[in-house]
Design an enzyme around this catalytic site. Structure first.
Site, PDB file in Angstrom:
ATOM      1  N   LYS A 200       2.445  -4.124  20.418  1.00 25.27           N
ATOM      2  CA  LYS A 200       1.297  -3.959  19.528  1.00 25.27           C
ATOM      3  C   LYS A 200       1.437  -4.999  18.421  1.00 25.27           C
ATOM      4  CE  LYS A 200      -0.261  -2.339  15.959  1.00 25.27           C
ATOM      5  NZ  LYS A 200      -1.060  -3.284  15.126  1.00 25.27           N
ATOM      6  N   GLU A 275      13.196  -3.921  11.306  1.00 23.55           N
ATOM      7  CA  GLU A 275      13.399  -5.161  10.535  1.00 23.55           C
ATOM      8  C   GLU A 275      12.326  -5.163   9.449  1.00 23.55           C
ATOM      9  OE1 GLU A 275      15.761  -7.170  10.844  1.00 23.55           O
ATOM     10  OE2 GLU A 275      16.479  -7.020  12.902  1.00 23.55           O
ATOM     11  N   CYS A 309      10.199 -13.068   5.500  1.00 24.59           N
ATOM     12  CA  CYS A 309      10.889 -11.900   4.937  1.00 24.59           C
ATOM     13  C   CYS A 309      12.146 -12.308   4.189  1.00 24.59           C
ATOM     14  CB  CYS A 309      11.213 -10.931   6.052  1.00 24.59           C
ATOM     15  SG  CYS A 309      11.956 -11.734   7.467  1.00 24.59           S
ATOM     16  N   GLU A 405       7.948  -6.946  -3.105  1.00 23.67           N
ATOM     17  CA  GLU A 405       7.679  -8.079  -2.232  1.00 23.67           C
ATOM     18  C   GLU A 405       6.275  -8.640  -2.503  1.00 23.67           C
ATOM     19  OE1 GLU A 405       7.747  -7.041   1.907  1.00 23.67           O
ATOM     20  OE2 GLU A 405       8.996  -8.760   2.403  1.00 23.67           O
TER      21      GLU A 405
HETATM   22  N1  LIG Z   1      13.042  -8.188   8.568  1.00 19.01           N
HETATM   23  C1  LIG Z   1      12.365  -9.024   9.326  1.00 19.01           C
HETATM   24  O1  LIG Z   1      12.862  -9.535  10.304  1.00 19.01           O
HETATM   25  C2  LIG Z   1      10.931  -9.328   9.002  1.00 19.01           C
HETATM   26  C3  LIG Z   1      10.322 -10.438   9.605  1.00 19.01           C
HETATM   27  C4  LIG Z   1       8.983 -10.695   9.317  1.00 19.01           C
HETATM   28  C5  LIG Z   1       8.271  -9.855   8.455  1.00 19.01           C
HETATM   29  N2  LIG Z   1       8.878  -8.801   7.889  1.00 19.01           N
HETATM   30  C6  LIG Z   1       8.141  -7.927   6.962  1.00 19.01           C
HETATM   31  O2  LIG Z   1       6.828  -7.649   7.461  1.00 19.01           O
HETATM   32  C7  LIG Z   1       5.945  -7.411   6.368  1.00 19.01           C
HETATM   33  C8  LIG Z   1       4.653  -8.190   6.556  1.00 19.01           C
HETATM   34  O3  LIG Z   1       4.029  -7.790   7.713  1.00 19.01           O
HETATM   35  P1  LIG Z   1       2.816  -6.762   7.760  1.00 19.01           P
HETATM   36  O4  LIG Z   1       2.049  -6.824   6.486  1.00 19.01           O
HETATM   37  O5  LIG Z   1       2.114  -7.010   9.036  1.00 19.01           O
HETATM   38  O6  LIG Z   1       3.577  -5.356   7.790  1.00 19.01           O
HETATM   39  P2  LIG Z   1       2.949  -3.924   8.093  1.00 19.01           P
HETATM   40  O7  LIG Z   1       4.057  -2.944   7.948  1.00 19.01           O
HETATM   41  O8  LIG Z   1       1.708  -3.688   7.341  1.00 19.01           O
HETATM   42  O9  LIG Z   1       2.505  -4.016   9.622  1.00 19.01           O
HETATM   43  C9  LIG Z   1       3.420  -4.355  10.627  1.00 19.01           C
HETATM   44  C10 LIG Z   1       2.927  -3.776  11.945  1.00 19.01           C
HETATM   45  O10 LIG Z   1       2.961  -2.364  11.890  1.00 19.01           O
HETATM   46  C11 LIG Z   1       1.717  -1.825  12.327  1.00 19.01           C
HETATM   47  N3  LIG Z   1       1.512  -0.514  11.693  1.00 19.01           N
HETATM   48  C12 LIG Z   1       0.987  -0.250  10.471  1.00 19.01           C
HETATM   49  N4  LIG Z   1       0.984   1.087  10.262  1.00 19.01           N
HETATM   50  C13 LIG Z   1       1.517   1.670  11.364  1.00 19.01           C
HETATM   51  C14 LIG Z   1       1.801   3.018  11.746  1.00 19.01           C
HETATM   52  N5  LIG Z   1       1.519   4.047  10.951  1.00 19.01           N
HETATM   53  N6  LIG Z   1       2.388   3.231  12.937  1.00 19.01           N
HETATM   54  C15 LIG Z   1       2.703   2.198  13.760  1.00 19.01           C
HETATM   55  N7  LIG Z   1       2.438   0.918  13.464  1.00 19.01           N
HETATM   56  C16 LIG Z   1       1.874   0.644  12.277  1.00 19.01           C
HETATM   57  C17 LIG Z   1       0.723  -2.902  11.928  1.00 19.01           C
HETATM   58  O11 LIG Z   1      -0.493  -2.739  12.617  1.00 19.01           O
HETATM   59  C18 LIG Z   1       1.494  -4.160  12.288  1.00 19.01           C
HETATM   60  O12 LIG Z   1       1.417  -4.411  13.674  1.00 19.01           O
HETATM   61  C19 LIG Z   1       6.700  -7.844   5.131  1.00 19.01           C
HETATM   62  O13 LIG Z   1       7.175  -6.698   4.465  1.00 19.01           O
HETATM   63  C20 LIG Z   1       7.867  -8.645   5.685  1.00 19.01           C
HETATM   64  O14 LIG Z   1       8.993  -8.698   4.860  1.00 19.01           O
HETATM   65  C21 LIG Z   1      10.190  -8.519   8.142  1.00 19.01           C
END
Ligand SMILES: NC(=O)c1ccc[n+]([C@@H]2O[C@H](COP(=O)([O-])OP(=O)(O)OC[C@H]3O[C@@H](n4cnc5c(N)ncnc54)[C@H](O)[C@@H]3O)[C@@H](O)[C@H]2O)c1
Length: 502
Positions: A200, A275, A309, A405
């Site tokens: 997803k 992550e 991140c 963040e």
């Molecule tokens: N640690 C790492 O390796 C790493 C790498 C890249 C990004 N990030 C983090 O990702 C974030 C940015 O990405 P984002 O804004 O897309 O994050 P997000 O948490 O808003 O969304 C991430 C994913 O989760 C899905 N999602 C949202 N709510 C959900 C739920 N209730 N159940 C299941 N899935 C759900 C979203 O549709 C999306 O596909 C930042 O916090 C960044 O630090 C971490």
């Protein structure tokens, strides 16, 4: 279409990209799939705010089809394949990613906004290398033989051994910052281990994930082994996480969503890797090599327009070099060219969405309101989702700018006297993903690396992961590690077999 030179500008969009954008579909059981509800939603080109494509908005019923297809494939053709056959297919996927390289890179830049150079080098090239790396592990899954001391019944002897077995259907949920690469970080080890996947992607950036699943099919992955469902978090992600036939969840995204997913996973005792977010410090000592300051800001902080991140967003510089570091880093920040990612000379590209643009701007406004001092004050193009990079000084540890963040091109600089105080400030957030120390003194490095609360500590560098280097977070930056041999274990169960004999 093979990949172009990383630093060459895109002068025309490839015909494959244009044709794909006309009607992208999900992939379930090897077939294109529109949402059963008939619903779609728009994805955008962040460089000008125009609609790029209409994508299926999947719901629980689509997710159910995808998970059931993945389960059938897990029990059927995929589990019958020899490890060497899986390896061969993973290598083929790598070749096909390269063969379709320019198309994938253009698609990513159009949808995510990033520099075409990063799309070519990271999203495409490093994704192909990742498949090759994981292909190697597919034939090296091993258990061990164990001598045991079971005393009953008298006269009976035992020999035990362990088997590593694929965990089953994997739910892979990815963010929007490196859409293709993040999907590959999950699909490649899952396939190497013998699992099947329902991916997803982030709602903002689903396009290269769909193409990746199609490429997997083209490479010989059996139908149902890699499925993609597009849509929103609550409507698509939540039913996927909760589905009873999902055995393992691998999630990359924000800490807030990660906590929701972790709770749901524990309800069903699903295996889970998280992550999550970061707020990485860069600690610069008086004795650092000042020639590296440009690299620290350019790659450490502003890589991918700060949407990484591990971005080094909190810079702590020792007093002897603080003024010099501030001057150089402010000059670098000022000099970054802002514009569309299709021109690789632009180093600051649009952020991913109008919503995220509003968030980054609100973080900057909040910083000013809290009393932090903006040093740059530049403006960004008004069309598209651009934010000009900003550097703040006079930021207290308790300010939102230091704790939360931003995930955009916004950094802070703070002087320090005492090294232990700098380490304490560096550790003073809920996050613990990445960090760096900048010094030419190996004693200092050896002394302070163990004190830093972060899953990765770079020395005289920042923000550069590698497929062979475990990657993940301490504290609220996550649970588990990706990359390396350990990544495979995320997708394997250990079964002990105990054999009695007389
Ligand atoms: N640690 C790492 O390796 C790493 C790498 C890249 C990004 N990030 C983090 O990702 C974030 C940015 O990405 P984002 O804004 O897309 O994050 P997000 O948490 O808003 O969304 C991430 C994913 O989760 C899905 N999602 C949202 N709510 C959900 C739920 N209730 N159940 C299941 N899935 C759900 C979203 O549709 C999306 O596909 C930042 O916090 C960044 O630090 C971490």
């Amino acid at each position: 279409m093979k990949i172009a030179q990383p630093d060459s500008a895109v002068t025309s969009i490839s015909a494959q990209v244009t044709s794909f954008l006309s009607a992208p579909k999900c992939l379930i059981d090897g077939k294109p799939h529109a949402a059963l509800s008939g619903k779609t939603y728009s994805v955008y080109n962040p460089a000008d705010g125009s609609v790029l494509a209409e994508v299926p908005a999947c719901g629980a019923e689509d997710v159910d089809l995808a998970v059931k297809a993945a389960r059938r494939a897990f029990e059927g053709p995929w589990s019958q394949m020899l490890p060497a056959q899986r390896q061969g297919i993973l290598l083929k996927i790598a070749d096909l990613i390269e063969a379709h390289g320019e198309e994938l890179a253009q698609l990513e830049t159009l949808n995510q906004g990033k520099s075409i150079m990063l799309s070519r080098l990271i999203e495409v090239q490093s994704s192909a290398e990742y498949f090759r790396y994981m292909a190697g592990w597919a034939t090296k899954i091993e258990g061990s033989t164990l001598d045991v001391s079971i005393p009953i019944p008298p006269g009976m002897r035992y020999q035990a051994y362990t088997r590593k077995e694929a965990v089953g259907v994997v739910a892979a949920i990815t963010p929007w910052n490196f859409p293709l690469n993040m999907a590959v970080w999950k699909i490649a080890p899952a396939l190497a281990a013998g699992c099947t996947v329902v991916l997803k992607p982030a709602e903002e950036t689903p396009l290269t994930s769909i193409r990746l699943a199609e490429i997997c099919l083209e490479a010989g992955v059996p139908e149902g082994v890699v499925n993609v469902v597009t849509g929103f978090g609550e409507e698509t992600g939540a039913p996927l996480v909760a589905h009873p036939q999902v055995a393992k969840i691998t999630f990359t995204g924000s800490t807030e969503t990660g906590k929701l997913i972790g709770v749901q996973a524990m309800k069903d005792m699903k295996r889970v890797t998280l992550e999550l977010g970061g707020k990485a410090p860069m600690i610069m000592f008086d004795d650092m090599d000042l020639d590296l300051l440009g690299l620290a800001a350019g790659i450490g902080s502003f890589f991918n327009t700060g949407q990484t991140c591990c971005a080094g967003v909190r810079i702590y510089a020792q007093k002897g070099i603080y003024e010099k570091a501030l001057e150089v880093i402010a000059n670098v920040t000022r000099s970054l060219a802002i514009g569309s990612g299709l021109d690789p000379r632009n180093q600051i590209n649009p952020v991913v969405s109008a919503r995220h643009q509003a968030h980054v701007k609100a973080c900057i406004a909040r910083g000013i309101e809290d009393g932090a001092k903006p040093v740059i004050g530049a403006t960004a193009p008004s069309q598209g989702f651009f934010v000009a990079p900003e550097l703040f000084t006079d930021v207290r540890q308790d300010m939102a700018l230091m704790q939360d963040e931003v995930f955009g091109p916004v950094i802070t600089m703070t002087p320090f006297d005492d090294a232990d105080a700098a380490i304490a400030m560096a550790n003073d957030t809920r996050y613990g993903l990445g960090a760096s120390i900048w010094t030419t003194d190996i004693n200092k490095m050896m002394r302070y690396v163990p004190k830093i609360e972060a899953g990765t500590v770079w020395v005289n560098s920042h923000n550069i992961p590698d497929q062979n280097m475990p990657f993940g977070g301490m504290k609220q930056s996550g649970i588990g590690r990706e990359h390396g041999r350990g990544a495979l274990d995320n997708y394997l169960e250990t079964k002990s077999v105990c054999v009695a004999y007389r």
